[in-house]
Design an enzyme around this catalytic site. Structure first.
Site, short mmCIF file in Angstrom:
data_model
loop_
_atom_site.label_atom_id
_atom_site.label_comp_id
_atom_site.label_asym_id
_atom_site.label_seq_id
_atom_site.Cartn_x
_atom_site.Cartn_y
_atom_site.Cartn_z
N HIS A 241 0.86 -1.18 0.00
CA HIS A 241 0.00 0.00 0.00
C HIS A 241 0.89 1.22 0.00
O HIS A 241 2.03 1.17 0.46
CB HIS A 241 -0.92 0.01 1.23
N ALA A 242 0.39 2.30 -0.51
CA ALA A 242 1.07 3.59 -0.52
C ALA A 242 2.49 3.48 -1.05
O ALA A 242 2.71 3.02 -2.16
CB ALA A 242 1.00 4.22 0.86
#
Length: 97
Positions: free
Chosen positions: A15-16
């Site tokens: 994620h991210a």
């Protein structure tokens, strides 16, 4: 088919930032890499959105693959395998954390 298994080491999974680092590395290979888990169909590892939606959490085992018929003519099978190995190392390294 060139395939590598890896364990996602990033504390927040893919994620991210860790997902962005991974997708950038995949894109730089120039190969149509897929990433999957739990025997599900793979998603395009060049797509940040697809990688993040699939929810590859910390500690999950993923499979990186390139279909042999999708390998561009300028690449050998060995080069595709080397690229997947590099991506495996990235997922299991501190760079992806």
């Amino acid at each position: 088919m060139p395939v590598r298994k890896a364990i996602v080491q990033a504390a927040i999974g893919l994620h991210a930032r860790p997902a962005a680092v991974f997708v950038r590395a995949v894109t730089e290979t120039g190969l149509p890499v897929t990433i999957s888990k739990n025997g599900k169909p793979g998603v395009d590892a060049r797509s940040l959105l697809e990688v993040m939606i699939e929810d590859f959490s910390c500690g999950c085992e993923v499979e990186l693959a390139v279909a042999p018929d999708a390998i561009p003519a300028r690449y050998s099978l060995a080069e595709a395998e080397d690229a997947l190995e590099g991506l495996r190392l990235l997922l299991e390294s501190a760079q992806a954390r």
